[in-house]
Scaffold this active site. Structure first.
Site, PDB file in Angstrom:
ATOM      1  N   GLU A 867       1.355   8.117   7.635  1.00 49.48           N
ATOM      2  CA  GLU A 867       1.092   9.435   7.559  1.00 49.48           C
ATOM      3  C   GLU A 867       2.390  10.017   6.723  1.00 49.48           C
ATOM      4  OE1 GLU A 867      -0.625   9.309  11.389  1.00 49.48           O
ATOM      5  OE2 GLU A 867      -1.877  10.794  10.515  1.00 49.48           O
TER       6      GLU A 867
HETATM    7  N1  MCN Z   1       4.059  -0.872   8.283  1.00 48.42           N
HETATM    8  C1  MCN Z   1       5.116  -1.809   7.854  1.00 48.42           C
HETATM    9  N2  MCN Z   1       6.205  -1.373   8.296  1.00 48.42           N
HETATM   10  C2  MCN Z   1       6.452  -0.174   9.146  1.00 48.42           C
HETATM   11  C3  MCN Z   1       5.383   0.660   9.521  1.00 48.42           C
HETATM   12  C4  MCN Z   1       4.106   0.243   9.083  1.00 48.42           C
HETATM   13  O1  MCN Z   1       4.938  -2.748   7.325  1.00 48.42           O
HETATM   14  N3  MCN Z   1       7.809   0.239   9.645  1.00 48.42           N
HETATM   15  C5  MCN Z   1       2.668  -1.260   8.019  1.00 48.42           C
HETATM   16  C6  MCN Z   1       1.854  -1.812   8.921  1.00 48.42           C
HETATM   17  O2  MCN Z   1       1.753  -2.834   9.440  1.00 48.42           O
HETATM   18  C7  MCN Z   1       0.302  -1.327   8.483  1.00 48.42           C
HETATM   19  C8  MCN Z   1       0.617   0.025   7.787  1.00 48.42           C
HETATM   20  O3  MCN Z   1       2.038  -0.244   7.417  1.00 48.42           O
HETATM   21  O4  MCN Z   1      -0.113  -2.162   7.882  1.00 48.42           O
HETATM   22  C9  MCN Z   1       0.560   1.398   8.307  1.00 48.42           C
HETATM   23  O5  MCN Z   1       0.997   1.434   9.595  1.00 48.42           O
HETATM   24  P1  MCN Z   1       1.014   2.467  10.558  1.00 48.42           P
HETATM   25  O6  MCN Z   1       1.790   3.699  10.019  1.00 48.42           O
HETATM   26  O7  MCN Z   1       1.451   1.876  11.965  1.00 48.42           O
HETATM   27  O8  MCN Z   1      -0.503   2.815  10.577  1.00 48.42           O
HETATM   28  P2  MCN Z   1      -1.723   2.516  11.091  1.00 48.42           P
HETATM   29  O9  MCN Z   1      -1.856   0.968  10.912  1.00 48.42           O
HETATM   30  O10 MCN Z   1      -2.226   2.999  12.572  1.00 48.42           O
HETATM   31  O11 MCN Z   1      -2.774   3.086  10.076  1.00 48.42           O
HETATM   32  C10 MCN Z   1      -3.373   4.317   9.970  1.00 48.42           C
HETATM   33  C11 MCN Z   1      -2.584   5.340   8.831  1.00 48.42           C
HETATM   34  C12 MCN Z   1      -3.307   6.352   9.031  1.00 48.42           C
HETATM   35  S1  MCN Z   1      -3.266   7.399  10.538  1.00 48.42           S
HETATM   36  C13 MCN Z   1      -4.393   6.678   8.064  1.00 48.42           C
HETATM   37  S2  MCN Z   1      -5.176   8.151   8.166  1.00 48.42           S
HETATM   38  C14 MCN Z   1      -4.416   6.073   6.857  1.00 48.42           C
HETATM   39  C15 MCN Z   1      -3.095   5.123   6.648  1.00 48.42           C
HETATM   40  O12 MCN Z   1      -2.600   4.572   7.888  1.00 48.42           O
HETATM   41  N4  MCN Z   1      -5.335   6.007   6.237  1.00 48.42           N
HETATM   42  C16 MCN Z   1      -5.384   5.091   5.175  1.00 48.42           C
HETATM   43  N5  MCN Z   1      -3.091   4.504   5.684  1.00 48.42           N
HETATM   44  C17 MCN Z   1      -4.134   4.412   4.854  1.00 48.42           C
HETATM   45  N6  MCN Z   1      -4.333   3.482   3.704  1.00 48.42           N
HETATM   46  C18 MCN Z   1      -5.355   3.399   3.219  1.00 48.42           C
HETATM   47  N7  MCN Z   1      -5.448   2.341   2.100  1.00 48.42           N
HETATM   48  N8  MCN Z   1      -6.491   3.800   3.597  1.00 48.42           N
HETATM   49  C19 MCN Z   1      -6.601   4.705   4.372  1.00 48.42           C
HETATM   50  O13 MCN Z   1      -7.789   5.275   4.800  1.00 48.42           O
END
Ligand code: MCN
Ligand code: FES
Ligand code: FES
Length: 905
Positions: A867
Site C-alpha cells: 500500500e
Molecule cells: N514483499 C517483498 N518484500 C517486502 C515486502 C513485501 O517482497 N519487504 C512482497 C510480498 O512477498 C508480497 C508483496 O510484496 O508478495 C506484498 O506484500 P505485503 O505488502 O505484505 O502485502 P500483502 O501480501 O498482504 O498484499 C496485500 C496488499 C494490499 S493490502 C492490497 S489492497 C493490494 C496489494 O497488496 N492489492 C493488490 N497489492 C496488489 N497487487 C496486485 N497486483 N493486485 C492487487 O489487488
C-alpha cells in the site's frame, strides 16, 4: 444457430453457435480456450485480444455473424506453451509482467502482433500500440510490460540470448532479494491458469447459472417482488428471494469498537424491507444457462417506493435527513484524537497557522477481472464457496449466520484472482452463491458483468477533511487540529476502523506533539465502503501533505525542508503516540533531495508559456498489519520427495502471495540447504490451511511471514541430528518425529484507545514521492512526466514483486489524482468512464530507490510494501500542479475542468 470452421492456432476447429454469440465466448465456451479472458466485455480493456486474420481484435464485442468461415485465429496458446515459451512470455516472466495475470494473455497476444510488424520498436512505439489497442493493466503501471517487449524484441532479433534475458534469476542458493519469478508465472503467461470464470465453464453439467435482480435506485422501501412470470421462462429452476434464506439474511459487519451505535447487522443478503444502495440484490434467478437466467431476471417485477437518496456524507448528516437504517443515526461512530496538550492555546500563540478543506473521493478499484464465484456441497456435506475473497476465515464468520449455516460447515476457497486492490476485503457474492446453493441443493455459479463489478462492489470511502496546522516561524510544527467525515455508504463493515485511520495518518511522518480532532463515520446511500489499497491513508495524507506545502509557502520555506525539519527522529512519536520502529525519513529525504533539485531545474528549463512544468513532493506512511495484536498461523510439512509445503492463508490479490510464502520459507529453511523449487505452497483453502488472516493492511509479508518463519524454524529444529546434519523424511517417519510443524506470530502491539493513542502497528512503510508534471494552460490538462519514489520497506524479499508493487501503486495514485472516480453511477460505470489509466496516462519514466532499514519485528527485517505507493503520491502530483501553474486543487480528481476553473479564479 450457425456452424463455422475456424482455423485456431494452426488447426481447423468446428463450432456451432448463435450468430450473436461473441467470438470470445465461442473460443472460451465452445472450444475451451479460456486464455481468452473477458474483463470489461465492452471492448475497453483488451483482455480478450486475439489475432484474427493477422489483425488484433477485441473478441468480446465481435459477433460470430461477422467472423468469416475459415478465419485464422491466434490466441496465446498459439504464441507459446509452458514447455516451449515464446521470448515474449519469457520476458514477461523476467520482468514480473504478470502480477494478477488476468490481462497477461491479451497483452502477450498484442505484443506478438506488434513484433510481427516491427521487430525494433521504440518504447514509445510499444506504449502507442498498447494505447491504440486498449490493453489495460491495473497491476503493473505498464513500465515492466514495455521493458518485457523491448527485451523480447531483442531476443527475436538475435541481439540478446534467452539466457541473458533470464540472467537475474538465480539457479541455486538464496532467492531472498532476487528476481526469482513467482511460482504461478508460467501458468499466467501461457493462459493456462484458471480464474473463477474459467473454472465456472469447467464445472459439472448440472451446475446452475445465476443472474441477479438488482435495484436501480439508491434508496427505497420494497412493496413487492413478483417472480411469477419469470418462473415460467425457459430453463428457470428456481427464483430465490429473502423468503428463501434460511438464516438471518444479514451479513455482519463485525463491529470493531463498542461505541459504534450500529450493531453491524445492516447488510441484507437479499433485500427484504429496503433497498439501501444502487445494485442491491432483490432476487436470484437460478437457471440452466446464463442466458436463460438473465432473460428471466429481466421479468421479475419489483414494486418500490422511492425514498430520499443521501449520496454524500454532508447530505446524510443534515438535521432533517431520515435514518437510512431506522434506529441507527446516520452518524453512527465518532473517533476522537487527543495527543499531548490542548491545541487551542497553541493555535492562539503560534507564529503561523494555516487551514485547509480537502476531499478525496470514491475511487473505484477497477480490477480487470469482474467479481466471480461459485458454491457446491462437498462429499462431507460442507458448503464450499469459491470466490476472490482475500479474507476467507473473516468472510466465513461474516456470512455464516446470515446463511443459516454453521461456520464449521463452511469451506472457503480463493480462486486465482485477477486483482482486487482491497474490495475483496469485503464479502461480495459469497453469500449470494451460498444462499443459492443451499436453496437449490445444486452447484451454482455467478459471474458479474463489469458493469455489476463497478456498480455493485464496494469502493474507497470519500473523506471530507478540515485540517489546521500551527508552527513556529522556523517551520517547526507545534500542533494540529483535524475534523473528518467518512462517507461509508450504507453498510457499516470496517467503517469505524477506517475512521480511526484518519486519526492515525493525518499528519503521519511528522513529530506533531499536540493534536486534537474528531472524525465520524456516516451512513449514506452511495456505494458501500470497503478497503482500498492504503485504507484511509490516501485520504488522510492528501490533506496533511497538501497542507504542509501550503504551510511551507506561508512561511517561505522549501516544501522539502519543512518536511525534513519535522520528520520522525529519535524522540518523535506518531499521531497515536507510538515510537516509530525505525527513523529512516531523514535518510529518505536526503536521498531524494538531489533528485528534487534536478527536477526543479528540468521544470524551469522545459516550461513554456503554454505548458507549465512543476514539481511536487509528498511523504507517505502506512502501517503493515491490522491494529493491535494481529495474529497469523502457518504450518509447514516435509514430504517423501524432500519437498516442504507451506500451508496458510496468504491470500493472493495478484501481488504475489505464492512467491512471498516461498521466499520466506526458503530463507527460514536455509540451514537445511533445500533448493527453492522444493519449497511448495498450498494457500487459500480453509479446509487445508490454518488461518493466516486476511491480505489487507500490507500485513502478509510481516505477519504471515513471521508465522511461516516460525513454523520453518520449528521444522528445522525437529529435523536436526546431534551431529548437526538433518534427518530425511524416511528417518523422521521411522523415529516418529512429526513431519509437520506449526508456527504462530502475534504482533506485540496495542489497540488505540478512545483518544486514538496506542501502538497499533509493529512495522510501518515509509516513502517520499516526487512528481514532475506538465499542465496545459489552455485546457487544464495535466500530464505526469515522471514519478520518483524513495521507499523504505525494510528488507526486500523479492525485487520483481516489490518493484511491481511500487509501479502499480504509483499508477493508481496517478489515476486517483487526475481521473478516477465513481461518483456518477451512470457515467462512471465503465472503465473509460471511471478514468482507468491506460499506458499513455502513466509515465514510462518511473524511478525507484530503496533504503532497506531492517525492521526489528519483520521477518528477516522486511516490512510490507503493497500500500505504500498509494499513500500519498497523488498529493505530490497535486502539489506539482500548484508548483507548475498556481492552481491549488483540494478536491480530487484534478480533472482538466477543475484545474482550468482554479486557473481562471
Ligand atoms: N514483499 C517483498 N518484500 C517486502 C515486502 C513485501 O517482497 N519487504 C512482497 C510480498 O512477498 C508480497 C508483496 O510484496 O508478495 C506484498 O506484500 P505485503 O505488502 O505484505 O502485502 P500483502 O501480501 O498482504 O498484499 C496485500 C496488499 C494490499 S493490502 C492490497 S489492497 C493490494 C496489494 O497488496 N492489492 C493488490 N497489492 C496488489 N497487487 C496486485 N497486483 N493486485 C492487487 O489487488
Ligand atoms: Fe474485451 Fe475488455 S475488451 S473484455
Ligand atoms: Fe495486469 Fe493484473 S497483471 S491486470
Amino acid at each position: 444457430m450457425l456452424k463455422k470452421m475456424l482455423h485456431v492456432n494452426g488447426v481447423d476447429r468446428m463450432v456451432i453457435c448463435d450468430q450473436d454469440d461473441s467470438l470470445a465466448n465461442v473460443l472460451r465456451e465452445n472450444l475451451g480456450i479460456t486464455s481468452v479472458k473477458v474483463g470489461c466485455g465492452q471492448g475497453q480493456c483488451g483482455s480478450c485480444t486475439v489475432v484474427v486474420d493477422g489483425k488484433l481484435k477485441r473478441t468480446c464485442t465481435l459477433k460470430m455473424k461477422r467472423v468469416a468461415e475459415n478465419t485464422k485465429i491466434v490466441t496465446v496458446e498459439g504464441v507459446g506453451t509452458p514447455t516451449c515459451l515464446h521470448p515474449i512470455q519469457l520476458a514477461w516472466i523476467a520482468h514480473g509482467g504478470a502480477q494478477c495475470g488476468f490481462c497477461t494473455p491479451g497483452f502477450i497476444v498484442s505484443s506478438y502482433a506488434l513484433l510481427l510488424e516491427n521487430q525494433s520498436p521504440s518504447r514509445e512505439d510499444i506504449r502507442d500500440w498498447f494505447q491504440k489497442h486498449r490493453n489495460a493493466c491495473r497491476c503493473t503501471g505498464y513500465k515492466p510490460l514495455v521493458d518485457a517487449v523491448m527485451d523480447a524484441a531483442a531476443v527475436i532479433r538475435g541481439d540478446k540470448t534467452r539466457e541473458e534475458l533470464m540472467k537475474d534469476v538465480p539457479v541455486e542458493g538464496r532467492i531472498l532479494g532476487t528476481k526469482y519469478p513467482r511460482p504461478s508465472a508460467v501458468a499466467k503467461v501461457t493462459g493456462t491458469l484458471d480464474y473463477g470464470a474459467d473454472l465456472g465453464i469447467k464445472l459439472p453439467g448440472d451446475t446452475l447459472r445465476l443472474a441477479l435482480v438488482q435495484a436501480e435506485v439508491s434508496h427505497a422501501k420494497i412493496i413487492s417482488i413478483d417472480t411469477s412470470e419469470a418462473e415460467k421462462m425457459d430453463g428457470v429452476k428456481k427464483i430465490i428471494t429473502h423468503k428463501d434464506v434460511k438464516g438471518k439474511n444479514r451479513i455482519t459487519g463485525l463491529i470493531t469498537f463498542p461505541s459504534n451505535k450500529g450493531d453491524g447487522w445492516d447488510r441484507p443478503i437479499l433485500c427484504d424491507e429496503k433497498v439501501f444502495q444502487y445494485g442491491d440484490t432483490l432476487a436470484i434467478v437460478c437457471a440452466d444457462t446464463e442466458k436463460h437466467a438473465k432473460a428471466a431476471a429481466a421479468k421479475v417485477k419489483v414494486e418500490l417506493e422511492q425514498l430520499p437518496e443521501y449520496m454524500s456524507a454532508p447530505e446524510a448528516m443534515q438535521d432533517d435527513a431520515m435514518e437510512i437504517h431506522p434506529g441507527t443515526p446516520n452518524i453512527y461512530y465518532i473517533q476522537n484524537i487527543a495527543k499531548g496538550n490542548e491545541t487551542a492555546p497553541i493555535f492562539k500563540d503560534a507564529d503561523v497557522t494555516i487551514e485547509g478543506d480537502y476531499y478525496v473521493g470514491r475511487q473505484p478499484h477497477m480490477p480487470i477481472e469482474p467479481d466471480v464465484g461459485f458454491a457446491y456441497r462437498n462429499d462431507e456435506g460442507k458448503l464450499v464457496i469459491h470466490s476472490k475473497s482475500i479474507g476467507m476465515h473473516l468472510h466465513a464468520a461474516m456470512i455464516a449466520p446470515g446463511l443459516g449455516e454453521d461456520v464449521e460447515n463452511l469451506v472457503m476457497v480463493q480462486n486465482p484472482t485477477g486483482g482486487t486492490f482491497g474490495y475483496k476485503f469485503s464479502a461480495t457474492m459469497e453469500a449470494l452463491v451460498g444462499v443459492a446453493c443451499i436453496a437449490t441443493g445444486k452447484p451454482v455459479f455467478l459471474n458479474y458483468t463489469w458493469h455489476q463489478q463497478q456498480t455493485y462492489t464496494p469502493k474507497r470511502s470519500p473523506f471530507f477533511m478540515n485540517v489546521r496546522l500551527a508552527a513556529d516561524k522556523e517551520g517547526k510544527l507545534l500542533g494540529m487540529e483535524t475534523d473528518w467525515s467518512v462517507d461509508h455508504g450504507p453498510y457499516s463493515e470496517f467503517g469505524d476502523l477506517l475512521t480511526l485511520r484518519g486519526a492515525q495518518f493525518i499528519g503521519a511522518g511528522y513529530n506533531i506533539p499536540n493534536i486534537r480532532g474528531e472524525g465520524r463515520t456516516v451512513c449514506t446511500n452511495h456505494a458501500w465502503g470497503s478497503a482500498f489499497r492504503g485504507f484511509g491513508s490516501p485520504q488522510s495524507e492528501f490533506a496533511s501533505e497538501v497542507l504542509m506545502d501550503e504551510l511551507a509557502e506561508k512561511i517561505g520555506m522549501d516544501p522539502l525542508e519543512i518536511r525534513y525539519k519535522n520528520a520522525y527522529r529519535k524522540g518523535s512519536t506518531t499521531p497515536t503516540g507510538q515510537d516509530p520502529e525505525v527513523y529512516s525519513i531523514p535518510d529518505i529525504i536526503d536521498t531524494i533531495r538531489p533528485k528534487y533539485e534536478e527536477a526543479k531545474k528540468r521544470a524551469a528549463e522545459l516550461s513554456t508559456p503554454e505548458v507549465k512544468r512543476g514539481v511536487g513532493i509528498a511523504l507517505g506512511v502506512y502501517g503493515s498489519g491490522l491494529d493491535g495484536p494481529d495474529t497469523a498461523d502457518a504450518d509447514v510439512e516435509l514430504d517423501a520427495q524432500g519437498c516442504v509445503t507451506v500451508y496458510t492463508t496468504w491470500h493472493d490479490h495478484g501481488q504475489g502471495a505464492d512467491i512471498g510464502a516461498q521466499t520466506t520459507a526458503h530463507e527460514a529453511l536455509s540451514p537445511m540447504g533445500i533448493p527453492a523449487e522444493k519449497v511448495k505452497v498450498c494457500l487459500n483453502d480453509t479446509s487445508k490451511c490454518p488461518n493466516g488472516g486476511p491480505a489487507g493492511g500490507s500485513r502478509s509479508q510481516v505477519v504471515v511471514g513471521r508465522a511461516i518463519k516460525s513454523a520453518c524454524e520449528a521444522l528445522v529444529e525437529s529435523m536436526k541430528k546431534a551431529d548437526g546434519s538433518y534427518y530425511t523424511y524416511e528417518e523422521m517417519v521411522e523415529k516418529k518425529i512429526p513431519t509437520r510443524a506449526s508456527g504462530k506470530w502475534t504482533a506485540p502491539c496495542t489497540d488505540c484507545d478512545e483518544n486514538s493513542q496506542g501502538n497499533p502497528f509493529a512495522c510501518y512503510m515509509y516513502g517520499m514521492f516526487l512528481a514532475e508534471v506538465s499542465v496545459e494552460l489552455a485546457t487544464g490538462k495535466t500530464t505526469v512526466d515522471k514519478m520518483t519514489a524513495v521507499a523504505d520497506i525494510g528488507t526486500i524479499m523479492n525485487k520483481l514483486v516489490v518493484d511491481g508493487q511500487m509501479y502499480g501503486g504509483l499508477a493508481q495514485a496517478i489515476g486517483l489524482a487526475l481521473t478516477e472516480d465513481y461518483e456518477d453511477i451512470k457515467k462512471h460505470s465503465t472503465m473509460i468512464g471511471a478514468g482507468l489509466p491506460f499506458a499513455k496516462d502513466i509515465p514510462d519514466d518511473m524511478e525507484l530507490v530503496y533504503i532497506e532499514s531492517k525492521r526489528p519485528e519483520g521477518p528477516f527485517g522486511a516490512s510490507g510494501v503493497g500500500e505504500l505507493p498509494l499513500t500519498s503520491p497523488h498529493a505530490a502530483i497535486i502539489n506539482a500542479i500548484y508548483n507548475a501553474c498556481g492552481a491549488r486543487i483540494r478536491h480530487l480528481p484534478a480533472r482538466p475542468e477543475k484545474v482550468l476553473a482554479e486557473l481562471n479564479k
